[in-house]
Design an enzyme around this catalytic site. Sequence first.
Site, short mmCIF file in Angstrom:
data_model
loop_
_atom_site.label_atom_id
_atom_site.label_comp_id
_atom_site.label_asym_id
_atom_site.label_seq_id
_atom_site.Cartn_x
_atom_site.Cartn_y
_atom_site.Cartn_z
N GLY A 180 0.83 -1.20 0.00
CA GLY A 180 0.00 0.00 0.00
C GLY A 180 0.86 1.24 0.00
O GLY A 180 1.96 1.25 0.57
N HIS A 230 -4.84 2.00 7.25
CA HIS A 230 -3.47 2.51 7.40
C HIS A 230 -3.19 3.62 6.37
O HIS A 230 -2.67 4.68 6.70
CB HIS A 230 -2.49 1.34 7.22
CG HIS A 230 -1.04 1.70 7.21
ND1 HIS A 230 -0.15 1.26 8.16
CD2 HIS A 230 -0.30 2.45 6.34
CE1 HIS A 230 1.05 1.74 7.89
NE2 HIS A 230 0.99 2.46 6.78
N GLU A 231 -3.58 3.37 5.11
CA GLU A 231 -3.31 4.35 4.04
C GLU A 231 -4.19 5.59 4.20
O GLU A 231 -3.74 6.71 3.92
CB GLU A 231 -3.51 3.71 2.67
CG GLU A 231 -2.64 2.49 2.38
CD GLU A 231 -1.16 2.70 2.64
OE1 GLU A 231 -0.69 3.85 2.56
OE2 GLU A 231 -0.48 1.70 2.95
N CYS A 241 5.44 -0.02 7.24
CA CYS A 241 5.15 1.17 6.42
C CYS A 241 6.38 1.49 5.58
O CYS A 241 7.50 1.49 6.11
CB CYS A 241 4.81 2.36 7.32
SG CYS A 241 4.44 3.87 6.41
N LEU A 242 6.17 1.79 4.31
CA LEU A 242 7.30 2.14 3.44
C LEU A 242 8.00 3.42 3.92
O LEU A 242 9.16 3.63 3.58
CB LEU A 242 6.83 2.30 2.00
CG LEU A 242 6.47 0.98 1.30
CD1 LEU A 242 5.81 1.24 -0.04
CD2 LEU A 242 7.71 0.12 1.14
N GLN A 297 2.85 9.98 1.03
CA GLN A 297 4.19 9.41 1.19
C GLN A 297 5.14 9.79 0.05
O GLN A 297 6.35 9.66 0.20
CB GLN A 297 4.11 7.88 1.29
CG GLN A 297 3.40 7.40 2.55
CD GLN A 297 3.22 5.89 2.53
OE1 GLN A 297 2.26 5.38 1.98
NE2 GLN A 297 4.16 5.18 3.11
N HIS A 317 -2.63 8.03 6.46
CA HIS A 317 -1.60 8.87 5.82
C HIS A 317 -2.23 10.13 5.24
O HIS A 317 -1.66 11.22 5.32
CB HIS A 317 -0.89 8.11 4.70
CG HIS A 317 0.20 7.19 5.16
ND1 HIS A 317 1.30 7.64 5.84
CD2 HIS A 317 0.38 5.85 5.02
CE1 HIS A 317 2.11 6.61 6.10
NE2 HIS A 317 1.56 5.51 5.62
C1 QAP Z 1 0.80 -0.76 5.00
O1 QAP Z 1 2.95 -1.19 4.17
C2 QAP Z 1 0.45 -2.03 5.72
O2 QAP Z 1 9.60 -1.88 6.72
C3 QAP Z 1 1.63 -0.98 3.75
O3 QAP Z 1 11.60 -2.51 5.05
C4 QAP Z 1 1.42 -2.89 6.21
O4 QAP Z 1 3.62 -1.88 2.16
C5 QAP Z 1 -0.84 -2.35 5.93
C6 QAP Z 1 7.68 -2.35 3.65
C7 QAP Z 1 1.07 -4.05 6.88
C8 QAP Z 1 -1.19 -3.50 6.59
C9 QAP Z 1 -0.23 -4.36 7.05
C10 QAP Z 1 8.00 -2.08 4.96
C11 QAP Z 1 8.71 -2.67 2.79
C12 QAP Z 1 6.31 -2.27 3.14
C13 QAP Z 1 9.30 -2.14 5.42
C14 QAP Z 1 3.90 -1.66 3.31
C15 QAP Z 1 10.33 -2.47 4.53
C16 QAP Z 1 10.03 -2.72 3.22
C17 QAP Z 1 5.25 -1.80 3.86
CO CO Z 2 2.37 3.61 5.61
#
Ligand code: QAP
Ligand code: CO
Length: 171
Positions: free
Chosen positions: A46, A133-134, A91-92, A51, A137
């Site tokens: 996401g 979550h998004e 989270c990215l 972001q 943001h």
């Molecule tokens: C939000 O998060 C989310 O730490 C999206 O080193 C996450 O795409 C919603 C990511 C979990 C629900 C459950 C995170 C990639 C990606 C990192 C992501 C990383 C590389 C996170």
């Molecule tokens: Co995020």
Amino acid sequence: MALLNILNYPDPRLHTVAKPIKEVNAEIRRLIDDMAQTMYDAPGIGLAATQVNQHIQLIVIDTSKEQNNLQVFINPKIVAKSGLQDYEEGCLSVPGVYESVTRAEKITVEALDNQGKPFKLDAEGLLSVCIQHEMDHLLGKVFVEYLSPLKRTRIKTRMLKHAREITRNNY
Ligand code: QAP
Ligand code: CO
């Protein structure tokens, strides 16, 4: 298509509140393509426009393993929610950090798609967590703000230290 720069916590621009999109035009569709590419490249499930420093109400999500089910949400609104679930979120914008957050279990969301057409979707499980979550943001909120002040301070310190190391390596 292009890869976009992702803002990293604690960048103050992550606290900007996004504005509604008035018209889903070619410029918006190009941003959607670039955001999707940026998310797939990471890889992530996401990404909110906030972001990538675009403060408009736009989210891309793909929770499929095959990265072949892009879902676009423009001007999203949660019109119903029920239950609670804990999920280990990442989270990215906060790389390397994963913490449990409690959110609604099931939601109903109304939004516009990439053609500007309204739709309504019932979501549960990972998709429900991801949409919430998004959407946070877009309100300027990062998931670490649900954690204790102590945890948040530790994460902030770690992120700033990491950013300084990168800056040094670029000399
Ligand atoms: C939000 O998060 C989310 O730490 C999206 O080193 C996450 O795409 C919603 C990511 C979990 C629900 C459950 C995170 C990639 C990606 C990192 C992501 C990383 C590389 C996170
Ligand atoms: Co995020």
